[in-house]
Scaffold this active site. Sequence first.
Site, PDB file in Angstrom:
ATOM      1  N   SER A  87      73.793 -12.328  12.675  1.00  0.00           N
ATOM      2  CA  SER A  87      72.387 -12.016  12.460  1.00  0.00           C
ATOM      3  C   SER A  87      72.223 -10.633  11.829  1.00  0.00           C
ATOM      4  O   SER A  87      72.697 -10.396  10.722  1.00  0.00           O
ATOM      5  CB  SER A  87      71.626 -12.143  13.783  1.00  0.00           C
ATOM      6  OG  SER A  87      70.246 -12.179  13.566  1.00  0.00           O
TER       7      SER A  87
ATOM      8  N   ASP B   5      68.166 -23.351  12.493  1.00  0.00           N
ATOM      9  CA  ASP B   5      67.952 -21.949  12.831  1.00  0.00           C
ATOM     10  C   ASP B   5      66.488 -21.608  12.585  1.00  0.00           C
ATOM     11  O   ASP B   5      66.032 -21.573  11.442  1.00  0.00           O
ATOM     12  CB  ASP B   5      68.865 -21.064  11.970  1.00  0.00           C
ATOM     13  CG  ASP B   5      68.892 -19.618  12.409  1.00  0.00           C
ATOM     14  OD1 ASP B   5      67.862 -19.128  12.914  1.00  0.00           O
ATOM     15  OD2 ASP B   5      69.945 -18.971  12.253  1.00  0.00           O
TER      16      ASP B   5
ATOM     17  N   HIS C 201      69.817 -20.547  16.098  1.00  0.00           N
ATOM     18  CA  HIS C 201      70.281 -19.220  15.682  1.00  0.00           C
ATOM     19  C   HIS C 201      71.423 -18.728  16.571  1.00  0.00           C
ATOM     20  O   HIS C 201      72.448 -18.264  16.080  1.00  0.00           O
ATOM     21  CB  HIS C 201      69.108 -18.237  15.717  1.00  0.00           C
ATOM     22  CG  HIS C 201      69.417 -16.896  15.145  1.00  0.00           C
ATOM     23  ND1 HIS C 201      69.799 -16.706  13.839  1.00  0.00           N
ATOM     24  CD2 HIS C 201      69.403 -15.651  15.708  1.00  0.00           C
ATOM     25  CE1 HIS C 201      69.997 -15.427  13.607  1.00  0.00           C
ATOM     26  NE2 HIS C 201      69.779 -14.766  14.733  1.00  0.00           N
TER      27      HIS C 201
END
Length: 276
Positions: free
Chosen positions: A97, A227, A256
């Site tokens: 991320s 996601d 995610h």
Amino acid sequence: MATFTTRDDVQIYFKDWGPRDGAPVVFSHGWPLSSDSWESQMFFLASHGYRVIAHDRRGHGRSSQPWDGNDMDHYADDLAQLLEHLDIRGAALFGFSTGGGEVARYIGRHGTARVAKAGLISAVPPLMLKTDANPGGLPLEVFDGLRAGSIKDRSQLYRDIASGPFFGFNREGAAPSQGMIDSFWMQGMWGGHKNTYDSIAAFSATDFTEDLKKFDVPTLIVHGDDDQIVPIDAAGRASAKLVKNSKLIVYPGAPHGLTDTHKDKLNQDLLDFLKS
């Protein structure tokens, strides 16, 4: 605790697990988390003979909380100083991320002299924010909402993110894990209020397009096609088009937070990539 101090006097906490003569693997974590979010992958790879290293980003986890410098350039420079401090060479850099942005900006600013491979996992590059040049991104209102939620009640914001879209627990038929939710919340609350607030702009509005073009090492890109935080089309698939010598693996139905929800598959994919 293992720490080092950056050139601008920020104390960075890090973990250094596994055999010291193992091939080094370095992990950069997501927002608003800490190095603990990588513990499943670190334990697995250390058990397979790798030296695994992860730090708490400035303002997050057990690192100090500077008022300024909560941006991608500083994050990347902190990572560079960690590698220098430990004299790491031939590393595989994996970023999840926001950490994927950190890895991208590190390569953009510091090159790959110390890097053998890279990995972008559910990562934010090339650019999360919707702009005229990036029509597939998320509108500014999404990130303004995160900032407003952080100011109003960031503890509740972190609970809402973790119990909802981050792990896909808001999907029909999902079986929420209270442990995952609590861990996310705890890691988030360890972070500094100003640091995690500023980081929203860092991960959402930083354009990593030119950084990705500088990648010159084998790169693994992993992204879930469900996601809800960092949608795959504007992130993983777009990055795969920009990074030379990259391999994109799509996890069908994955959210995610696949470092937890799909940790067994991810662990094996990382190991296979490291051995390749």
